[in-house]
Design a protein around this motif. Sequence first.
Motif, PDB file in Angstrom:
ATOM      1  N   GLU A 179       0.784  -1.137   0.009  1.00  0.00           N
ATOM      2  CA  GLU A 179       0.092  -0.142   0.042  1.00  0.00           C
ATOM      3  C   GLU A 179       0.698   1.183  -0.092  1.00  0.00           C
ATOM      4  O   GLU A 179       1.874   1.231   0.652  1.00  0.00           O
ATOM      5  N   ARG A 180       0.326   2.238  -0.682  1.00  0.00           N
ATOM      6  CA  ARG A 180       1.019   3.438  -0.710  1.00  0.00           C
ATOM      7  C   ARG A 180       0.109   4.554   0.198  1.00  0.00           C
ATOM      8  O   ARG A 180      -0.989   4.585  -0.502  1.00  0.00           O
ATOM      9  N   ILE A 181       0.425   4.812   1.104  1.00  0.00           N
ATOM     10  CA  ILE A 181      -0.386   5.616   2.147  1.00  0.00           C
ATOM     11  C   ILE A 181       0.032   7.144   2.269  1.00  0.00           C
ATOM     12  O   ILE A 181       1.175   7.358   2.378  1.00  0.00           O
ATOM     13  N   ILE A 182      -0.922   7.960   2.094  1.00  0.00           N
ATOM     14  CA  ILE A 182      -0.852   9.366   2.608  1.00  0.00           C
ATOM     15  C   ILE A 182      -1.867   9.711   3.659  1.00  0.00           C
ATOM     16  O   ILE A 182      -3.023   9.325   3.556  1.00  0.00           O
ATOM     17  N   LEU A 232       2.569  11.132  -6.123  1.00  0.00           N
ATOM     18  CA  LEU A 232       2.781  10.177  -5.231  1.00  0.00           C
ATOM     19  C   LEU A 232       1.881   8.746  -5.482  1.00  0.00           C
ATOM     20  O   LEU A 232       2.488   7.672  -4.930  1.00  0.00           O
ATOM     21  N   GLN A 233       0.829   8.974  -6.143  1.00  0.00           N
ATOM     22  CA  GLN A 233       0.157   7.647  -6.672  1.00  0.00           C
ATOM     23  C   GLN A 233      -0.251   6.836  -5.170  1.00  0.00           C
ATOM     24  O   GLN A 233       0.047   5.781  -5.419  1.00  0.00           O
ATOM     25  N   PRO A 234      -1.068   7.446  -4.679  1.00  0.00           N
ATOM     26  CA  PRO A 234      -1.197   6.854  -3.282  1.00  0.00           C
ATOM     27  C   PRO A 234      -2.297   5.776  -3.589  1.00  0.00           C
ATOM     28  O   PRO A 234      -3.167   5.954  -4.289  1.00  0.00           O
ATOM     29  N   SER A 235      -2.350   4.576  -2.676  1.00  0.00           N
ATOM     30  CA  SER A 235      -3.408   3.540  -2.893  1.00  0.00           C
ATOM     31  C   SER A 235      -4.312   4.030  -1.753  1.00  0.00           C
ATOM     32  O   SER A 235      -5.733   3.549  -1.918  1.00  0.00           O
ATOM     33  N   VAL A 236      -4.104   4.553  -0.640  1.00  0.00           N
ATOM     34  CA  VAL A 236      -4.906   5.038   0.435  1.00  0.00           C
ATOM     35  C   VAL A 236      -4.634   6.244   0.691  1.00  0.00           C
ATOM     36  O   VAL A 236      -3.629   6.814   0.883  1.00  0.00           O
ATOM     37  N   ILE A 237      -5.546   7.133   1.192  1.00  0.00           N
ATOM     38  CA  ILE A 237      -5.355   8.400   1.942  1.00  0.00           C
ATOM     39  C   ILE A 237      -6.185   8.587   3.123  1.00  0.00           C
ATOM     40  O   ILE A 237      -7.329   8.431   3.066  1.00  0.00           O
ATOM     41  N   VAL A 238      -5.589   8.783   4.140  1.00  0.00           N
ATOM     42  CA  VAL A 238      -6.208   8.810   5.419  1.00  0.00           C
ATOM     43  C   VAL A 238      -6.555  10.380   5.752  1.00  0.00           C
ATOM     44  O   VAL A 238      -5.513  11.207   5.871  1.00  0.00           O
ATOM     45  N   THR A 239      -7.816  10.665   6.140  1.00  0.00           N
ATOM     46  CA  THR A 239      -8.059  12.215   6.396  1.00  0.00           C
ATOM     47  C   THR A 239      -9.200  12.059   7.606  1.00  0.00           C
ATOM     48  O   THR A 239      -9.433  11.153   8.184  1.00  0.00           O
ATOM     49  N   GLN A 240      -9.787  13.375   7.692  1.00  0.00           N
ATOM     50  CA  GLN A 240     -10.953  13.250   8.712  1.00  0.00           C
ATOM     51  C   GLN A 240     -11.717  14.240   8.405  1.00  0.00           C
ATOM     52  O   GLN A 240     -12.028  15.185   7.498  1.00  0.00           O
ATOM     53  N   ASP A 241     -13.005  14.207   9.087  1.00  0.00           N
ATOM     54  CA  ASP A 241     -14.173  15.126   8.935  1.00  0.00           C
ATOM     55  C   ASP A 241     -14.480  15.314  10.226  1.00  0.00           C
ATOM     56  O   ASP A 241     -16.161  15.822  10.265  1.00  0.00           O
ATOM     57  N   LEU A 242     -13.892  15.702  10.943  1.00  0.00           N
ATOM     58  CA  LEU A 242     -14.436  15.967  12.707  1.00  0.00           C
ATOM     59  C   LEU A 242     -14.003  17.649  12.616  1.00  0.00           C
ATOM     60  O   LEU A 242     -15.105  18.137  13.215  1.00  0.00           O
ATOM     61  N   CYS A 243     -12.897  18.091  12.118  1.00  0.00           N
ATOM     62  CA  CYS A 243     -12.899  19.720  12.755  1.00  0.00           C
ATOM     63  C   CYS A 243     -12.243  20.106  11.541  1.00  0.00           C
ATOM     64  O   CYS A 243     -10.978  19.653  10.974  1.00  0.00           O
ATOM     65  N   GLY A 287      -3.894  -2.849   5.209  1.00  0.00           N
ATOM     66  CA  GLY A 287      -3.482  -4.357   5.264  1.00  0.00           C
ATOM     67  C   GLY A 287      -2.580  -4.784   6.446  1.00  0.00           C
ATOM     68  O   GLY A 287      -1.878  -5.668   6.189  1.00  0.00           O
ATOM     69  N   HIS A 288      -2.911  -4.070   7.502  1.00  0.00           N
ATOM     70  CA  HIS A 288      -2.149  -4.572   8.936  1.00  0.00           C
ATOM     71  C   HIS A 288      -3.261  -4.776  10.023  1.00  0.00           C
ATOM     72  O   HIS A 288      -2.865  -4.249  11.124  1.00  0.00           O
ATOM     73  N   ALA A 289      -4.218  -5.423   9.700  1.00  0.00           N
ATOM     74  CA  ALA A 289      -5.393  -5.688  10.755  1.00  0.00           C
ATOM     75  C   ALA A 289      -4.666  -6.393  11.861  1.00  0.00           C
ATOM     76  O   ALA A 289      -5.038  -6.107  13.132  1.00  0.00           O
ATOM     77  N   GLU A 290      -3.958  -7.307  11.764  1.00  0.00           N
ATOM     78  CA  GLU A 290      -3.576  -8.252  12.974  1.00  0.00           C
ATOM     79  C   GLU A 290      -2.600  -7.139  13.988  1.00  0.00           C
ATOM     80  O   GLU A 290      -2.785  -7.160  15.189  1.00  0.00           O
ATOM     81  N   GLN A 291      -1.655  -6.482  13.320  1.00  0.00           N
ATOM     82  CA  GLN A 291      -0.758  -5.627  14.026  1.00  0.00           C
ATOM     83  C   GLN A 291      -1.768  -4.592  14.781  1.00  0.00           C
ATOM     84  O   GLN A 291      -1.460  -4.151  15.857  1.00  0.00           O
ATOM     85  N   ALA A 292      -2.972  -4.015  14.071  1.00  0.00           N
ATOM     86  CA  ALA A 292      -3.429  -3.066  14.621  1.00  0.00           C
ATOM     87  C   ALA A 292      -4.165  -3.574  15.687  1.00  0.00           C
ATOM     88  O   ALA A 292      -4.383  -2.525  16.977  1.00  0.00           O
ATOM     89  N   ALA A 293      -4.534  -4.767  15.763  1.00  0.00           N
ATOM     90  CA  ALA A 293      -5.483  -5.181  16.775  1.00  0.00           C
ATOM     91  C   ALA A 293      -4.510  -5.558  18.051  1.00  0.00           C
ATOM     92  O   ALA A 293      -4.878  -5.286  19.593  1.00  0.00           O
ATOM     93  N   LEU A 294      -3.360  -5.818  17.917  1.00  0.00           N
ATOM     94  CA  LEU A 294      -2.235  -5.755  18.814  1.00  0.00           C
ATOM     95  C   LEU A 294      -2.160  -4.492  19.690  1.00  0.00           C
ATOM     96  O   LEU A 294      -1.900  -4.269  20.921  1.00  0.00           O
ATOM     97  N   VAL A 295      -1.957  -3.492  18.526  1.00  0.00           N
ATOM     98  CA  VAL A 295      -1.634  -2.152  19.317  1.00  0.00           C
ATOM     99  C   VAL A 295      -2.834  -1.645  20.040  1.00  0.00           C
ATOM    100  O   VAL A 295      -2.668  -1.271  21.102  1.00  0.00           O
ATOM    101  N   ARG A 296      -3.868  -2.010  19.716  1.00  0.00           N
ATOM    102  CA  ARG A 296      -5.119  -1.679  20.421  1.00  0.00           C
ATOM    103  C   ARG A 296      -5.285  -2.181  21.701  1.00  0.00           C
ATOM    104  O   ARG A 296      -5.682  -1.666  22.637  1.00  0.00           O
ATOM    105  N   GLN A 297      -4.733  -3.543  21.863  1.00  0.00           N
ATOM    106  CA  GLN A 297      -4.828  -4.225  22.952  1.00  0.00           C
ATOM    107  C   GLN A 297      -3.989  -3.749  24.062  1.00  0.00           C
ATOM    108  O   GLN A 297      -4.199  -3.689  25.297  1.00  0.00           O
TER     109      GLN A 297
END
Length: 301
Positions: free
Chosen positions: A3-6, A70-81, A128-138
């Motif tokens: 994944e190319r992440i921005i 940069l041709q990202p495959s995923v862009i992470v942003t917000q809609d809160l503020c 694509g890192h669901a398992e690692q994310a679950a460990l971080v949350r734990q």
Amino acid sequence: MPERIISLLPSAAEIVRITHDFPATIQKLPILTEAKTKFTTSADVDKQVSEALSQGNSLYNLDTETLKALQPSVIVTQDLCTVCSIDLVTVQRVALTMKPNPPKVVTLNPVSLGEVLDSVIAVGNAIGHAEQAALVRQSMEARIQKCRDVAQEAVQKAQESGQEYKPKRVMFFEWTDPIYPAGHWTPEMIEIAGGVHPINPPGHHSARVTSEAVVATQPDVLIICPCGLDLPATRKEYNQLMEKSWFQEMAAKATTIVLVDGNQMFNRSGPRLVDCTEWLVMLLHDRPDFEPPGFPWERIK
């Protein structure tokens, strides 16, 4: 293909560890957004923000050409503020122009500590890192529970000695002129650590209040942590507060006054909120063993 992440949101960038200022080892990565406002004083920034929003203008510039290159495959942003980061609509419009494979836009809108933990899972799943994310949350949940345990121990000790437990009353300044007390997840964190934030309890957005309303809460602890300001700028804002008689009187009665780097801590809805909760335990219960290494703060009183 990996994944190319921005990330266009500092807190989300901390989740994937690609933010431009934390950790410092990746400062050479491209920065795609720039605030249109220029900090002078709290009051002047509030004026700049109000004027821009009243005219329907974004508070940020987005480097769309670099983003596309940069041709990202995923862009992470917000809609809160809209004050804290580039707005979601602008990001979505740019993403749709990126043919033939538009990037996936992941938007995060946490308003509570639990939803911040959910954001870790959302980002992990998206890249694509669901398992690692679950460990971080734990791990984060376990640290938060230790904070709850300290607060509960304080209540039990008071009860065992036949006394009523009185949580310290906290006034958290998220902005100083005009006054905005902490909102979203911060009041919840204060309560987890065993305190209380009476002017704006958990579950509410930050909203402008009067100095009279602040004084009426009779706070024991004053935390000055303006959103987006580092410690030197926060010291200047504190000095300006000390020129006002209402603040002088309140500060004289408070048992604790501290300054915190609000650019790094409390105001970003990312993993370091757990550090902030631990720091609150240290502050409210005199537990130096809970102070995170390198936490950017300064004690005034």
